[in-house]
Design a protein around this motif. Structure first.
Motif, PDB file in Angstrom:
ATOM      1  N   ASP A 169     -13.438 -18.875 -10.254  1.00 22.12           N
ATOM      2  CA  ASP A 169     -13.564 -17.546 -10.844  1.00 22.12           C
ATOM      3  C   ASP A 169     -14.976 -17.023 -10.622  1.00 22.12           C
ATOM      4  O   ASP A 169     -15.883 -17.329 -11.381  1.00 22.12           O
TER       5      ASP A 169
ATOM      6  N   ILE B 211     -16.275 -14.239 -11.152  1.00 18.31           N
ATOM      7  CA  ILE B 211     -16.687 -13.129 -12.007  1.00 18.31           C
ATOM      8  C   ILE B 211     -17.814 -13.618 -12.915  1.00 18.31           C
ATOM      9  O   ILE B 211     -17.694 -14.633 -13.597  1.00 18.31           O
ATOM     10  N   VAL B 212     -18.911 -12.899 -12.924  1.00 15.25           N
ATOM     11  CA  VAL B 212     -20.050 -13.249 -13.758  1.00 15.25           C
ATOM     12  C   VAL B 212     -19.955 -12.437 -15.048  1.00 15.25           C
ATOM     13  O   VAL B 212     -19.906 -11.208 -15.021  1.00 15.25           O
ATOM     14  N   ARG B 213     -19.921 -13.128 -16.156  1.00 13.76           N
ATOM     15  CA  ARG B 213     -19.808 -12.467 -17.454  1.00 13.76           C
ATOM     16  C   ARG B 213     -21.162 -12.520 -18.159  1.00 13.76           C
ATOM     17  O   ARG B 213     -21.815 -13.550 -18.172  1.00 13.76           O
ATOM     18  N   ILE B 214     -21.532 -11.395 -18.738  1.00 13.04           N
ATOM     19  CA  ILE B 214     -22.827 -11.294 -19.426  1.00 13.04           C
ATOM     20  C   ILE B 214     -22.951 -12.362 -20.515  1.00 13.04           C
ATOM     21  O   ILE B 214     -23.993 -13.000 -20.655  1.00 13.04           O
ATOM     22  N   ALA B 215     -21.913 -12.572 -21.283  1.00 13.11           N
ATOM     23  CA  ALA B 215     -21.968 -13.564 -22.367  1.00 13.11           C
ATOM     24  C   ALA B 215     -22.234 -14.960 -21.816  1.00 13.11           C
ATOM     25  O   ALA B 215     -22.976 -15.741 -22.418  1.00 13.11           O
ATOM     26  N   ASP B 216     -21.645 -15.283 -20.659  1.00 11.01           N
ATOM     27  CA  ASP B 216     -21.887 -16.587 -20.050  1.00 11.01           C
ATOM     28  C   ASP B 216     -23.331 -16.724 -19.589  1.00 11.01           C
ATOM     29  O   ASP B 216     -23.956 -17.774 -19.742  1.00 11.01           O
TER      30      ASP B 216
END
Length: 68
Positions: free
Chosen positions: A49, A51-56
């Motif tokens: 995956d 997709i880079v998530r800000i929360a991560d």
């Protein structure tokens, strides 16, 4: 980003010039810097995956701060 891929920073430039860096690399115009997209690094790391998530990112940064 080279260290995430297990590539020594000193060797990264040579790998880029030789076209052997493990992911897509572009050179910034007029700055002499190389740029890689985080999604390309994640794919090169074998993560399904990209997709880079800000929360991560924030959780990872907080975790890293504990060790500084």
């Amino acid at each position: 980003m080279a260290d995430l891929l297990g590539v020594d920073a000193a060797k990264a430039c040579g790998l880029v010039r030789a076209g052997r860096f493990p992911c897509r690399v572009t050179k910034e115009k007029g700055k002499g810097k190389y740029v890689v997209l985080p999604a390309d690094v994640l794919v090169a790391m074998g993560l399904d995956d990209p997709i880079v998530r800000i929360a991560d990112l924030q959780a990872g940064a907080e975790f890293a701060r504990r060790w500084d």
